[in-house]
Design an enzyme around this catalytic site. Structure first.
Site, PDB file in Angstrom:
ATOM      1  CG  ASP A   1      -1.947  -1.151   1.135  1.00  0.00           C
ATOM      2  OD1 ASP A   1      -2.250  -1.600   0.006  1.00  0.00           O
ATOM      3  OD2 ASP A   1      -2.428  -1.589   2.191  1.00  0.00           O
TER       4      ASP A   1
ATOM      5  CE  LYS B   1     -11.130  -4.497  -0.050  1.00  0.00           C
ATOM      6  NZ  LYS B   1      -9.750  -4.012  -0.309  1.00  0.00           N
TER       7      LYS B   1
ATOM      8  NE  ARG C   1      -2.440  -3.387  12.046  1.00  0.00           N
ATOM      9  CZ  ARG C   1      -2.784  -3.551  10.776  1.00  0.00           C
ATOM     10  NH1 ARG C   1      -2.586  -4.720  10.198  1.00  0.00           N
ATOM     11  NH2 ARG C   1      -3.309  -2.572  10.087  1.00  0.00           N
TER      12      ARG C   1
END
Length: 239
Positions: free
Chosen positions: A13, A64, A187
């Site tokens: 990203d 998506k 995470r």
């Protein structure tokens, strides 16, 4: 069982090809796939997928798709022609749209001789919770909505879903062990959750039954991304 490293997807990203190439050179062969999302693809287009392939790496195209069936079918054919390993659509687009995505991937793979990518459905974004769903008119719980959409995706012929690790167990019960589960919202314990609400650690997600883990900021924002990846892989191998 896949090698732990091959089950790790790094979320690429970043805003441009320069940054993408930098992380590719740092992390090539250290992760299983590189995820290309809307920001990078809007900037760089198919070139970034080609660059990943030229470095011998695999791509998860995270755009998506969510549109009328004909449009999504066409987009799925083009994603397949890019030789990506997997791509996704929104399950909320409905069964006809998802079936068109699956058929688009199958037909393009047959025409090109390329391996068909895994076609996945996004269930409920990991940034959402039940209160957020109510604001858009969905009164069921996150868990109920995720299970309903996962069943719908499987019935439409998709290979798996993208879902929070918190819903892995219920999807496994509903859709079986061969249904691919890709889990963002992962995470390491020592890192911030950022805008993710339904999270688990890498070890917890694998123990719950995830096939692939998507991790971005805990690696990208680390002082040493390679060290961050190796710590994550070590935790995954311990499961």
């Amino acid at each position: 069982m896949k090698q732990a490293r091959n089950r790790l997807i790094f979320a690429l990203d970043v805003p441009d090809l320069y940054e993408a190439e930098r992380y590719l050179r740092i992390l090539r062969d250290r992760v299983g796939l590189f995820k290309v999302g809307k920001e990078l693809f809007t900037h760089a287009g198919p070139r970034v997928v080609e660059m990943i392939g030229e470095m011998g790496q695999r791509t998860f195209l995270d755009l998506k798709f969510h549109d009328i069936p004909n449009t999504v079918g066409g987009a799925s054919r083009e994603a397949t022609r890019l030789n990506v390993a997997m791509f996704n659509v929104h399950a909320m687009g409905g069964p006809e749209m998802m079936a068109a995505a699956a058929e688009g991937a199958r037909s393009a793979a047959g025409e090109t001789g390329m391996e068909k990518p895994a076609v996945l459905a996004v269930t409920v974004l990991t940034s959402l919770d039940s209160d957020a769903l109510k604001l858009v008119g969905i009164d069921t719980s996150v868990e109920e909505e995720v299970e309903r959409l996962a069943r719908l995706a499987q019935e439409a012929g998709l290979d798996g879903v993208v879902a929070s690790p918190r819903e892995i167990a219920l999807i496994r019960r509903a859709c079986g062990r061969d249904f691919i589960l890709v889990t963002p919202g992962v995470r390491p314990a020592e890192t911030a959750k950022h805008d993710q609400r339904r999270v688990m650690t890498p070890g917890e997600a694998l123990q719950a039954g995830a096939d692939y883990l998507v991790i971005g900021r805990p690696i990208r924002l680390a002082r040493d991304p390679v060290e961050a990846v190796e710590r994550i892989v070590e935790e995954m191998e311990g499961v």
